[in-house]
Design a protein around this motif. Structure first.
Motif, PDB file in Angstrom:
ATOM      1  N   LEU A 157       0.834  -1.205   0.000  1.00 41.55           N
ATOM      2  CA  LEU A 157       0.000   0.000   0.000  1.00 41.55           C
ATOM      3  C   LEU A 157       0.869   1.254   0.000  1.00 41.55           C
ATOM      4  N   THR A 158       1.962   1.212   0.757  1.00 38.27           N
ATOM      5  CA  THR A 158       2.855   2.362   0.859  1.00 38.27           C
ATOM      6  C   THR A 158       3.590   2.616  -0.468  1.00 38.27           C
ATOM      7  N   VAL A 159       4.077   1.539  -1.066  1.00 38.51           N
ATOM      8  CA  VAL A 159       4.769   1.688  -2.354  1.00 38.51           C
ATOM      9  C   VAL A 159       3.819   2.240  -3.408  1.00 38.51           C
ATOM     10  N   ASP A 160       2.593   1.760  -3.426  1.00 39.64           N
ATOM     11  CA  ASP A 160       1.606   2.272  -4.383  1.00 39.64           C
ATOM     12  C   ASP A 160       1.344   3.763  -4.155  1.00 39.64           C
ATOM     13  N   TYR A 161       1.301   4.158  -2.870  1.00 40.14           N
ATOM     14  CA  TYR A 161       1.091   5.580  -2.553  1.00 40.14           C
ATOM     15  C   TYR A 161       2.271   6.420  -3.040  1.00 40.14           C
ATOM     16  N   LEU A 162       3.492   5.913  -2.867  1.00 45.41           N
ATOM     17  CA  LEU A 162       4.674   6.638  -3.335  1.00 45.41           C
ATOM     18  C   LEU A 162       4.662   6.817  -4.849  1.00 45.41           C
ATOM     19  N   LYS A 163       4.036   5.879  -5.549  1.00 48.04           N
ATOM     20  CA  LYS A 163       4.004   5.948  -7.016  1.00 48.04           C
ATOM     21  C   LYS A 163       2.929   6.892  -7.534  1.00 48.04           C
ATOM     22  N   THR A 164       1.973   7.246  -6.669  1.00 40.69           N
ATOM     23  CA  THR A 164       0.853   8.077  -7.140  1.00 40.69           C
ATOM     24  C   THR A 164       0.827   9.479  -6.528  1.00 40.69           C
ATOM     25  N   ARG A 165       1.310   9.627  -5.310  1.00 44.68           N
ATOM     26  CA  ARG A 165       1.279  10.931  -4.636  1.00 44.68           C
ATOM     27  C   ARG A 165       2.315  11.855  -5.284  1.00 44.68           C
ATOM     28  N   LYS A 166       1.891  13.051  -5.670  1.00 46.00           N
ATOM     29  CA  LYS A 166       2.784  13.999  -6.347  1.00 46.00           C
ATOM     30  C   LYS A 166       3.085  15.198  -5.457  1.00 46.00           C
ATOM     31  N   GLN A 167       4.329  15.629  -5.515  1.00 43.52           N
ATOM     32  CA  GLN A 167       4.782  16.828  -4.806  1.00 43.52           C
ATOM     33  C   GLN A 167       5.993  17.383  -5.559  1.00 43.52           C
ATOM     34  N   PHE A 168       6.115  18.694  -5.598  1.00 41.86           N
ATOM     35  CA  PHE A 168       7.210  19.343  -6.329  1.00 41.86           C
ATOM     36  C   PHE A 168       7.222  18.925  -7.791  1.00 41.86           C
ATOM     37  N   GLY A 169       6.032  18.678  -8.342  1.00 37.71           N
ATOM     38  CA  GLY A 169       5.914  18.388  -9.753  1.00 37.71           C
ATOM     39  C   GLY A 169       6.215  16.967 -10.162  1.00 37.71           C
ATOM     40  N   THR A 170       6.395  16.060  -9.204  1.00 39.55           N
ATOM     41  CA  THR A 170       6.697  14.674  -9.550  1.00 39.55           C
ATOM     42  C   THR A 170       6.176  13.749  -8.457  1.00 39.55           C
ATOM     43  N   THR A 171       6.132  12.447  -8.751  1.00 35.57           N
ATOM     44  CA  THR A 171       5.708  11.489  -7.728  1.00 35.57           C
ATOM     45  C   THR A 171       6.787  11.408  -6.639  1.00 35.57           C
ATOM     46  N   ILE A 172       6.355  11.321  -5.397  1.00 35.28           N
ATOM     47  CA  ILE A 172       7.334  11.308  -4.302  1.00 35.28           C
ATOM     48  C   ILE A 172       8.166  10.026  -4.300  1.00 35.28           C
ATOM     49  N   GLY A 173       7.684   8.995  -5.002  1.00 30.40           N
ATOM     50  CA  GLY A 173       8.465   7.768  -5.101  1.00 30.40           C
ATOM     51  C   GLY A 173       9.715   7.915  -5.940  1.00 30.40           C
ATOM     52  N   SER A 174       9.839   9.037  -6.645  1.00 27.40           N
ATOM     53  CA  SER A 174      11.051   9.272  -7.441  1.00 27.40           C
ATOM     54  C   SER A 174      12.199   9.792  -6.587  1.00 27.40           C
ATOM     55  N   PHE A 175      11.910  10.154  -5.329  1.00 23.66           N
ATOM     56  CA  PHE A 175      12.959  10.661  -4.450  1.00 23.66           C
ATOM     57  C   PHE A 175      13.717   9.478  -3.842  1.00 23.66           C
ATOM     58  N   GLN A 176      15.026   9.497  -3.997  1.00 21.13           N
ATOM     59  CA  GLN A 176      15.822   8.338  -3.594  1.00 21.13           C
ATOM     60  C   GLN A 176      15.729   8.050  -2.097  1.00 21.13           C
ATOM     61  N   ALA A 177      15.630   9.086  -1.277  1.00 21.90           N
ATOM     62  CA  ALA A 177      15.546   8.885   0.166  1.00 21.90           C
ATOM     63  C   ALA A 177      14.299   8.082   0.542  1.00 21.90           C
ATOM     64  N   LEU A 178      13.193   8.332  -0.147  1.00 23.44           N
ATOM     65  CA  LEU A 178      11.963   7.597   0.128  1.00 23.44           C
ATOM     66  C   LEU A 178      12.035   6.180  -0.439  1.00 23.44           C
ATOM     67  N   GLN A 179      12.728   6.015  -1.554  1.00 24.93           N
ATOM     68  CA  GLN A 179      12.949   4.671  -2.093  1.00 24.93           C
ATOM     69  C   GLN A 179      13.724   3.820  -1.090  1.00 24.93           C
ATOM     70  N   HIS A 180      14.723   4.425  -0.452  1.00 25.38           N
ATOM     71  CA  HIS A 180      15.505   3.689   0.554  1.00 25.38           C
ATOM     72  C   HIS A 180      14.630   3.229   1.706  1.00 25.38           C
ATOM     73  N   LYS A 181      13.725   4.096   2.139  1.00 26.62           N
ATOM     74  CA  LYS A 181      12.828   3.733   3.239  1.00 26.62           C
ATOM     75  C   LYS A 181      11.900   2.586   2.839  1.00 26.62           C
ATOM     76  N   ALA A 182      11.420   2.615   1.614  1.00 24.29           N
ATOM     77  CA  ALA A 182      10.548   1.538   1.135  1.00 24.29           C
ATOM     78  C   ALA A 182      11.303   0.212   1.072  1.00 24.29           C
ATOM     79  N   VAL A 183      12.565   0.275   0.652  1.00 20.93           N
ATOM     80  CA  VAL A 183      13.389  -0.943   0.613  1.00 20.93           C
ATOM     81  C   VAL A 183      13.650  -1.455   2.022  1.00 20.93           C
ATOM     82  N   ASP A 184      13.904  -0.556   2.954  1.00 19.15           N
ATOM     83  CA  ASP A 184      14.105  -0.970   4.350  1.00 19.15           C
ATOM     84  C   ASP A 184      12.859  -1.671   4.891  1.00 19.15           C
ATOM     85  N   MET A 185      11.687  -1.195   4.531  1.00 15.90           N
ATOM     86  CA  MET A 185      10.448  -1.852   4.936  1.00 15.90           C
ATOM     87  C   MET A 185      10.381  -3.273   4.385  1.00 15.90           C
TER      88      MET A 185
END
Length: 282
Positions: A157-185
């Motif tokens: 559910l969290t990964v799907d949210y990262l792929k759809t939620r947009k901020q600063f003109g792009t999906t927040i899942g494109s930010f590497q710091a958040l990708q790291h957190k998703a991988v840690d999960m």
């Protein structure tokens, strides 16, 4: 259980017309299974039970409670604990029922001079603790499997949210710091899954000295993973991750309850330590 008890209870349980609840936990005991203050006094015709059981899950939906009570010894003795089948409508038995944080229900059960016939005794007199321990270990393995399923759903559910939620003109899942957190999960989820499978295997063991530390080690890892995955999911979702309208919040609440159910992390770490760990010294 006697042949008569099995014939009376098992078919009704199987068809769903009878529901049982396990009334063992007491306020002063915390997670120590041998700490039982509720007493069962033997009489000419059976037993008289007195005491209070706390946080009995689904007691208000049950027709019979499986109640632990002390038939001999001191409050914290390992021996002297017996199990009894107690109807919820027995005179002297009262329930104080309340909702739990994960949407379930639990009750505090008061037994005041509850009179039972001799055939209400379940199993052998004074020998209930090994049965209680094995049942709780099996319960831990079961909720560990539930927790892994919840974490898997929450991580997806969290990964799907990262792929759809947009901020600063792009999906927040494109930010590497958040990708790291998703991988840690995901890493914590897979570590928990491995220990859950180990717990499932060890729950079948009749050797309590071998089974107990293994189950506790699994509970420690699952607890740690549940807390990490749940908290990271909330962080990555933001405010919506804690709203009751959002499914992820309900997953997180249930994980938080599982972390405490049948013993928290500190309790099970102590259990593993007292057993000398999982691997015998060569």
């Amino acid at each position: 259980a006697s042949a008569e008890q099995k014939a009376r209870i098992i078919p009704a349980l199987a068809e769903g017309s009878l529901r049982l609840a396990f009334a063992h936990q007491e306020r002063q005991a915390r997670y120590d299974l041998e700490d039982v203050a509720t007493t069962a006094r033997k009489t000419a015709d059976g037993f008289v039970l007195d005491g209070v059981k706390t946080v009995v899950l689904n007691a208000d939906a049950a027709q019979i409670l499986v109640v632990s009570a002390r038939t001999s010894g001191e409050r914290r003795d390992a021996s002297g604990i017996s199990l009894f089948l107690v109807p919820t409508d027995a005179p002297g038995l009262t329930l104080k029922t309340y909702p739990t944080q994960d949407g379930g229900r639990a009750s505090d059960v008061t037994l005041a001079n509850v009179t039972l016939p001799a055939d209400a005794l379940l199993g052998t007199l004074d020998a209930g603790l090994p049965v209680i321990t094995q049942v709780v270990d099996a319960g831990i393995a079961a909720i560990a499997a539930e927790a892994v399923g919840l974490m898997e759903a929450l991580q997806a559910l969290t990964v799907d949210y990262l792929k759809t939620r947009k901020q600063f003109g792009t999906t927040i899942g494109s930010f590497q710091a958040l990708q790291h957190k998703a991988v840690d999960m995901l890493v914590m989820l897979e570590q928990a899954r491995s220990m859950e499978l180990y717990a499932t295997m060890m729950a079948q063991s009749d050797d309590a000295a071998e089974r107990g530390p293994a189950i506790s080690a699994a509970k420690v890892q699952v607890n740690r993973a549940a807390r990490f995955v749940g908290q990271q999911a909330v962080q990555l979702h933001g405010g919506i991750g804690m709203t009751m309208e959002y499914l992820g919040a309900h997953y997180f609440r249930r994980l938080a309850m599982i972390e405490l159910l049948f013993g928290d992390t500190a309790h099970h770490l102590r259990r593993v330590t007292e057993a000398g760990g999982l691997i015998d010294a060569a």
